[in-house]
Write a protein that holds these residues in place. Structure first.
Motif, mmCIF file in Angstrom:
data_model
loop_
_atom_site.group_PDB
_atom_site.id
_atom_site.type_symbol
_atom_site.label_atom_id
_atom_site.label_comp_id
_atom_site.label_asym_id
_atom_site.label_seq_id
_atom_site.Cartn_x
_atom_site.Cartn_y
_atom_site.Cartn_z
ATOM 1 N N GLN A 27 28.780 32.917 24.881
ATOM 2 C CA GLN A 27 29.253 33.734 23.746
ATOM 3 C C GLN A 27 29.631 32.882 22.531
ATOM 4 O O GLN A 27 29.349 33.261 21.389
ATOM 5 C CB GLN A 27 30.462 34.564 24.196
ATOM 6 C CG GLN A 27 30.058 35.725 25.083
ATOM 7 C CD GLN A 27 31.142 36.134 26.050
ATOM 8 O OE1 GLN A 27 32.173 35.454 26.209
ATOM 9 N NE2 GLN A 27 30.927 37.238 26.756
ATOM 10 N N ASP A 80 36.110 32.844 32.927
ATOM 11 C CA ASP A 80 34.643 32.884 33.042
ATOM 12 C C ASP A 80 34.052 31.923 31.999
ATOM 13 O O ASP A 80 33.611 32.327 30.931
ATOM 14 C CB ASP A 80 34.154 34.324 32.803
ATOM 15 C CG ASP A 80 32.655 34.477 32.999
ATOM 16 O OD1 ASP A 80 31.996 33.445 33.287
ATOM 17 O OD2 ASP A 80 32.156 35.611 32.853
ATOM 18 N N SER A 140 36.654 36.153 27.855
ATOM 19 C CA SER A 140 36.052 35.372 28.947
ATOM 20 C C SER A 140 36.939 34.191 29.317
ATOM 21 O O SER A 140 37.089 33.859 30.486
ATOM 22 C CB SER A 140 34.661 34.858 28.524
ATOM 23 O OG SER A 140 33.822 35.941 28.256
ATOM 24 N N SER A 170 30.250 32.407 30.756
ATOM 25 C CA SER A 170 30.060 33.448 29.727
ATOM 26 C C SER A 170 30.656 33.001 28.402
ATOM 27 O O SER A 170 30.073 33.232 27.332
ATOM 28 C CB SER A 170 30.736 34.748 30.151
ATOM 29 O OG SER A 170 30.191 35.209 31.330
#
Lengths: 122, 242
Positions: free
Chosen positions: A60, A53, A48, A56
């Motif tokens: 995570q 990103d 990610s 995300s």
């Protein structure tokens, strides 16, 4: 027979349980239940971050931290306190770097966690 | 990491391991240990303590250390049991420091054993006059064994040609308020007999008795839980904190 059980079998069984407790860290750090695959989740975080990103990545890394807390309860009797502290610290640092979208810092911390994880219980 | 539970689990491991390992090491009592054995004990205990509470380090290295030291002690025990020369080499041997009433000063120098040490150990044995000593031997564990000159030895019934009765050792019949049936059966005595003996001495229940011992002549020693003494002597001068 009774003597064998009392003076040989029981002491050796107790010693075997002790040895298992002390050497179980390497086995117990592996994913055993849902949501405790720390290394798997860190790979997703890396991916990610690579893709930019950050939303995300943040989700995570928090999941990875949750997973680490689960694993920590299992391995605490067979690993060093400093090893666990080091992984916990690096995870928190990585969260900080992700918050400020610092790709280099976040990746460095993740690598450090992976390295510390490798040595956990060995 | 829950430090309390980790220390509890590690303490159980250290305690259990030490218990099992010391059982393997046998029954050598504290009074028989040499200085080296004493240091071995301290080292093993120190490793067990670290295994128990040093959670900054993995438990495994301490356990391996504990295991290795125990195996080495076991090997040393086996070797010294089997070969007398090895026993002398590793544990040393008793040394005569007074022979025929004469102090062996050269031997004492070698042992780095002072005359004041000798006098102190003799006093502990109740000997305040060196004249009384025929032989004194420093044992492997540093204790001293003394043979007094014949003139200073206590008189025995044999010297006076008196008849003495055999005493033997006593057997427990009641221990902490509980009847020891096995001993009673071995002596071929019945529970009824014991109860009768107790009643003769004013006791009604076995649970009232703290200790009952029978000697080889069949004489009973009985001690009850409730001491009958009205004014027990208090030897302490500590009256408690005010």
């Amino acid at each position: 027979m009774k003597e064998f059980i009392l003076y040989k079998l029981i002491p050796f069984l107790i010693l075997a349980i002790f040895i298992f407790t002390m050497k179980s860290g390497d086995f117990l750090k592996q994913p055993l239940v849902d949501g405790d695959d720390v290394i798997g989740m860190l790979s997703l975080v890396e991916q990610s971050i690579q893709e930019g990103d950050w939303k995300s990545a943040k989700k995570q890394i928090n999941q990875a931290k949750e997973g680490f807390l689960t694993v920590q309860k299992r391995v605490q009797f067979s690993v060093e306190k400093n090893e666990l502290n080091q992984i916990g610290t690096s995870l928190n640092r990585a969260i900080g770097f992700i918050d400020v979208h610092d790709q280099g810092g976040a990746k460095a911390e993740i690598e450090e966690i992976k390295f510390a994880w490798e040595g956990l219980g060995k | 990491m829950n430090e309390t539970s980790v220390v509890i689990v590690r303490s159980i491991i250290a305690f259990g391991t030490l218990l099992i390992f010391t059982r393997f090491l046998g029954k050598q009592t504290v009074s028989q240990i040499t200085f080296f054995d004493y240091i071995l004990g301290i080292s093993i205990g120190s490793m067990a303590a670290n295994l128990s509470a040093d959670i900054a380090t993995d438990a495994w290295p301490y356990w391996v250390g504990l295991f290795t030291w125990t195996v080495l002690v076991l090997c040393l025990q086996k070797v010294t049991m089997k070969w007398r020369q090895a026993s002398i080499y590793f544990d040393g041997e008793p040394v005569i420091v007074i022979m025929d009433g004469e102090i062996m000063d050269e031997v004492m120098k070698k042992l780095r054993y002072r005359i004041s040490d000798l006098q102190e150990q003799l006093r502990e044995k109740g000997i305040f006059d060196l004249k009384e000593v025929d032989y004194a031997i420093v044992e492997k564990d540093g204790q001293i064994s003394v043979l007094k000159k014949a003139d200073y030895l206590p008189v025995t019934p044999r010297d006076l040609q008196l008849k003495s009765t055999y005493k033997g050792i006593g057997t427990e019949l009641i221990y902490d308020g509980v009847l020891v049936r096995n001993n009673l059966h071995q002596l071929q005595k019945s529970e009824e007999w014991l109860m009768k003996e107790l009643k003769n001495r004013g006791y009604t229940k076995i649970s009232d008795i703290f200790l009952a011992i029978i000697d080889s002549n069949g004489m009973l020693f009985i001690d009850a839980y409730h001491d009958k003494m009205k004014n027990p002597v208090d030897i302490t001068d500590f009256k408690g904190l005010k």
